[in-house]
Design a protein around this motif. Structure first.
Motif, PDB file in Angstrom:
ATOM      1  N   GLU A  17       0.830  -1.200   0.000  1.00 25.18           N
ATOM      2  CA  GLU A  17       0.000   0.000   0.000  1.00 25.18           C
ATOM      3  C   GLU A  17       0.865   1.250   0.000  1.00 25.18           C
ATOM      4  O   GLU A  17       0.516   2.266  -0.615  1.00 25.18           O
ATOM      5  CB  GLU A  17      -0.926  -0.006   1.219  1.00 25.18           C
ATOM      6  N   LYS A  18       2.008   1.191   0.666  1.00 24.32           N
ATOM      7  CA  LYS A  18       2.911   2.334   0.722  1.00 24.32           C
ATOM      8  C   LYS A  18       3.700   2.487  -0.577  1.00 24.32           C
ATOM      9  O   LYS A  18       3.968   3.604  -1.034  1.00 24.32           O
ATOM     10  CB  LYS A  18       3.880   2.165   1.906  1.00 24.32           C
ATOM     11  N   MET A  19       4.061   1.370  -1.202  1.00 30.93           N
ATOM     12  CA  MET A  19       4.959   1.411  -2.350  1.00 30.93           C
ATOM     13  C   MET A  19       4.247   1.511  -3.699  1.00 30.93           C
ATOM     14  O   MET A  19       4.865   1.857  -4.702  1.00 30.93           O
ATOM     15  CB  MET A  19       5.873   0.177  -2.326  1.00 30.93           C
ATOM     16  N   ILE A  20       2.945   1.177  -3.732  1.00 37.95           N
ATOM     17  CA  ILE A  20       2.189   1.263  -4.991  1.00 37.95           C
ATOM     18  C   ILE A  20       0.972   2.148  -4.772  1.00 37.95           C
ATOM     19  O   ILE A  20       0.203   1.927  -3.830  1.00 37.95           O
ATOM     20  CB  ILE A  20       1.745  -0.134  -5.468  1.00 37.95           C
ATOM     21  N   ASP A  21       0.795   3.135  -5.631  1.00 32.70           N
ATOM     22  CA  ASP A  21      -0.343   4.049  -5.530  1.00 32.70           C
ATOM     23  C   ASP A  21      -1.620   3.308  -5.938  1.00 32.70           C
ATOM     24  O   ASP A  21      -1.851   3.044  -7.118  1.00 32.70           O
ATOM     25  CB  ASP A  21      -0.113   5.266  -6.432  1.00 32.70           C
ATOM     26  N   HIS A  22      -2.448   2.994  -4.939  1.00 33.64           N
ATOM     27  CA  HIS A  22      -3.670   2.235  -5.206  1.00 33.64           C
ATOM     28  C   HIS A  22      -4.779   3.094  -5.822  1.00 33.64           C
ATOM     29  O   HIS A  22      -5.754   2.562  -6.339  1.00 33.64           O
ATOM     30  CB  HIS A  22      -4.181   1.593  -3.901  1.00 33.64           C
ATOM     31  N   SER A  23      -4.630   4.411  -5.749  1.00 35.53           N
ATOM     32  CA  SER A  23      -5.649   5.285  -6.338  1.00 35.53           C
ATOM     33  C   SER A  23      -5.385   5.522  -7.822  1.00 35.53           C
ATOM     34  O   SER A  23      -6.317   5.720  -8.605  1.00 35.53           O
ATOM     35  CB  SER A  23      -5.703   6.629  -5.592  1.00 35.53           C
ATOM     36  N   GLU A  24      -4.109   5.500  -8.209  1.00 35.07           N
ATOM     37  CA  GLU A  24      -3.747   5.717  -9.611  1.00 35.07           C
ATOM     38  C   GLU A  24      -3.777   4.426 -10.425  1.00 35.07           C
ATOM     39  O   GLU A  24      -3.822   4.469 -11.651  1.00 35.07           O
ATOM     40  CB  GLU A  24      -2.340   6.337  -9.693  1.00 35.07           C
ATOM     41  N   ASN A  25      -3.707   3.285  -9.740  1.00 31.76           N
ATOM     42  CA  ASN A  25      -3.669   1.995 -10.425  1.00 31.76           C
ATOM     43  C   ASN A  25      -4.791   1.089  -9.918  1.00 31.76           C
ATOM     44  O   ASN A  25      -5.298   1.272  -8.812  1.00 31.76           O
ATOM     45  CB  ASN A  25      -2.327   1.297 -10.157  1.00 31.76           C
ATOM     46  N   THR A  26      -5.178   0.130 -10.725  1.00 30.70           N
ATOM     47  CA  THR A  26      -6.097  -0.923 -10.271  1.00 30.70           C
ATOM     48  C   THR A  26      -5.238  -2.066  -9.740  1.00 30.70           C
ATOM     49  O   THR A  26      -4.474  -2.683 -10.491  1.00 30.70           O
ATOM     50  CB  THR A  26      -6.978  -1.430 -11.433  1.00 30.70           C
ATOM     51  N   VAL A  27      -5.335  -2.315  -8.437  1.00 34.63           N
ATOM     52  CA  VAL A  27      -4.474  -3.304  -7.780  1.00 34.63           C
ATOM     53  C   VAL A  27      -5.303  -4.526  -7.412  1.00 34.63           C
ATOM     54  O   VAL A  27      -6.317  -4.411  -6.710  1.00 34.63           O
ATOM     55  CB  VAL A  27      -3.790  -2.712  -6.531  1.00 34.63           C
ATOM     56  N   ILE A  28      -4.861  -5.691  -7.894  1.00 32.93           N
ATOM     57  CA  ILE A  28      -5.570  -6.938  -7.627  1.00 32.93           C
ATOM     58  C   ILE A  28      -4.660  -7.840  -6.808  1.00 32.93           C
ATOM     59  O   ILE A  28      -3.539  -8.166  -7.235  1.00 32.93           O
ATOM     60  CB  ILE A  28      -5.954  -7.657  -8.947  1.00 32.93           C
ATOM     61  N   TYR A  29      -5.105  -8.251  -5.627  1.00 32.73           N
ATOM     62  CA  TYR A  29      -4.335  -9.144  -4.765  1.00 32.73           C
ATOM     63  C   TYR A  29      -4.791 -10.585  -4.952  1.00 32.73           C
ATOM     64  O   TYR A  29      -5.993 -10.880  -4.912  1.00 32.73           O
ATOM     65  CB  TYR A  29      -4.508  -8.760  -3.302  1.00 32.73           C
ATOM     66  N   LEU A  30      -3.835 -11.474  -5.144  1.00 29.56           N
ATOM     67  CA  LEU A  30      -4.086 -12.910  -5.108  1.00 29.56           C
ATOM     68  C   LEU A  30      -3.358 -13.449  -3.884  1.00 29.56           C
ATOM     69  O   LEU A  30      -2.128 -13.393  -3.816  1.00 29.56           O
ATOM     70  CB  LEU A  30      -3.560 -13.591  -6.369  1.00 29.56           C
ATOM     71  N   THR A  31      -4.096 -13.940  -2.901  1.00 29.19           N
ATOM     72  CA  THR A  31      -3.479 -14.377  -1.651  1.00 29.19           C
ATOM     73  C   THR A  31      -3.966 -15.759  -1.241  1.00 29.19           C
ATOM     74  O   THR A  31      -5.004 -16.231  -1.700  1.00 29.19           O
ATOM     75  CB  THR A  31      -3.778 -13.405  -0.488  1.00 29.19           C
ATOM     76  N   ASN A  32      -3.203 -16.375  -0.319  1.00 26.31           N
ATOM     77  CA  ASN A  32      -3.708 -17.524   0.422  1.00 26.31           C
ATOM     78  C   ASN A  32      -4.238 -17.002   1.758  1.00 26.31           C
ATOM     79  O   ASN A  32      -4.341 -15.783   1.966  1.00 26.31           O
ATOM     80  CB  ASN A  32      -2.609 -18.575   0.603  1.00 26.31           C
ATOM     81  N   ASN A  33      -4.568 -17.893   2.673  1.00 27.36           N
ATOM     82  CA  ASN A  33      -5.139 -17.459   3.959  1.00 27.36           C
ATOM     83  C   ASN A  33      -4.170 -16.594   4.742  1.00 27.36           C
ATOM     84  O   ASN A  33      -4.571 -15.625   5.390  1.00 27.36           O
ATOM     85  CB  ASN A  33      -5.544 -18.681   4.793  1.00 27.36           C
TER      86      ASN A  33
END
Length: 394
Positions: A17-33
């Motif tokens: 969240e600090k290193m990638i601008d989430h407002s300027e880009n569409t950020v999609i997270y793929l995670t495990n639990n």
């Protein structure tokens, strides 16, 4: 941009969240639990897909196909963990996404293919094979090392001294095709951590291990390392590292390479296309003011890293990790304190009453210590902790 982040870390080891601008880009997270726990602390807009297994390539392909259909294109894939680098390479190749492709990512994650890619270089590395017939016909002499082709932290690695020991272990391998058999090379082991920027070494530092990852995993000995300041060795190692990274196909990226010093020869052991584990990242940040996690993320974003410059704050530094005991689970009764040491930056130790279950690895273990200061003081105080640190258990 449309950016996919594959995350299996629950803490802010990488603060996306600090290193990638989430407002300027569409950020999609793929995670495990585990990786999902990180998302509970972020407030920026994002899309999230939860998977039971981040190594399930078919499931990931299905999700990326759906994402591409909705968004039109995928611009970047971020995968900072050793266990996601190959998967990210497969996805980049399949969906024509810029960055480290499948072939290069396999060179950095499959130890057998890694050494095969180095065959036409002048680099020294252990002889190895995947064919058990080579062992039985004595093409490799004992002792030798049995290790998974993929993996980290010496997990499931065995050093075998003779043929009968080899046959016993080989018979118990669930899938021998996933293992390689490697010449055992004796000598002190070093790790090299840094940032390669095209044809130059943007940053590099060398450390000598205290004990080994194998001894930490198998014999439950403490593991650590201390920074080495040797100009002549630095020049030789830099040449070797650049040759290895070029042969493996890395143009730009962060690396963690290990080598053995045998009779003053540099013997390449293995390399990862990511930051080192243990306390390597915070130590380098403390001593050199360089964040290798941030550097890796910027490289995977294909950003320019020409501005990354070393600012040396201390002449030396090191770290120590203490493993959980062989017999677990145990309850902590008492922990020795070293707050009086001048070069000790921090000590992360278990609390009295805490249960250690044997699954802590390098992070949730019986103690983590980081040091920085002048060379003599660091060496002396690391030895004090090595000789005197103790955890009493029920």
């Amino acid at each position: 941009m449309n950016i996919i982040i594959i995350n299996r870390w629950e803490d802010k080891f990488a603060d996306y969240e600090k290193m990638i601008d989430h407002s300027e880009n569409t950020v999609i997270y793929l995670t495990n639990n585990s990786g999902e726990k990180y998302l509970k602390n972020i407030t920026s807009d994002h899309i999230h897909y939860l998977l039971s297994d981040l190594n399930d390539v078919d499931a990931l392909v299905e999700i990326l196909t759906m994402i591409k259909r909705k968004l039109g294109q995928i611009d970047r894939i971020i995968a900072l963990s050793e266990y996601d680098i190959k998967t990210a390479g497969i996805l980049r190749s399949q969906f024509n996404i810029r960055g480290m492709n499948e072939k290069v990512s396999r060179n950095f994650t499959n130890k057998f293919e890694m050494k095969h890619a180095l065959q036409n270089t002048d680099l020294l590395f252990p002889k190895n094979t995947k064919d058990v017939k080579d062992i039985r016909s004595k093409l490799l002499e004992f002792p030798l090392v049995i290790k998974p082709c993929e993996g980290a932290a010496s997990e499931n690695v065995c050093i075998v001294k003779d043929q009968s020991s080899f046959e016993d272990i080989y018979s118990r391998l669930e899938d021998p095709s996933l293992y390689e058999f490697e010449e055992y090379v004796a000598g002190p082991i070093y790790h090299v951590d840094g940032l390669k920027n095209k044809n130059v070494m943007q940053f590099m530092c060398i450390s000598r291990y205290i004990n080994t990852c194998y001894e930490y995993e198998v014999s439950r000995k403490p593991l650590g390392s201390v920074l080495i300041n040797d100009r002549d060795l630095y020049k030789r190692v830099e040449k070797m590292v650049l040759a290895a990274l070029n042969a493996l196909g890395m143009s730009i990226g962060v690396f963690h390479l290990e080598f053995i010093l045998k009779n003053n020869d540099l013997v390449f052991l293995e390399v990862g296309a990511r930051q080192g584990g243990g306390e390597i990242v915070p130590l380098i940040k403390k001593v050199f003011s360089i964040d290798l996690v941030e550097c890796l993320l910027r490289c995977q974003m294909l950003e320019c890293v020409d501005d990354v410059k070393e600012k040396r704050n201390f002449s030396s530094g090191g770290f120590l990790l203490f493993p959980e005991p062989l017999k677990e689970p145990v309850k902590v009764k008492k922990v020795v304190n070293f707050s009086y040491l001048e070069t000790l930056n921090y000590a992360i130790v278990p609390k009295v009453g805490q249960i250690l279950d044997g699954n802590g690895g390098y992070y949730f273990n019986a103690g983590r210590f980081m040091f920085s200061g002048d060379k003599a003081s660091v060496k002396r105080e690391m030895q004090v902790v090595l000789e005197n640190y103790e955890v009493e258990y029920e």
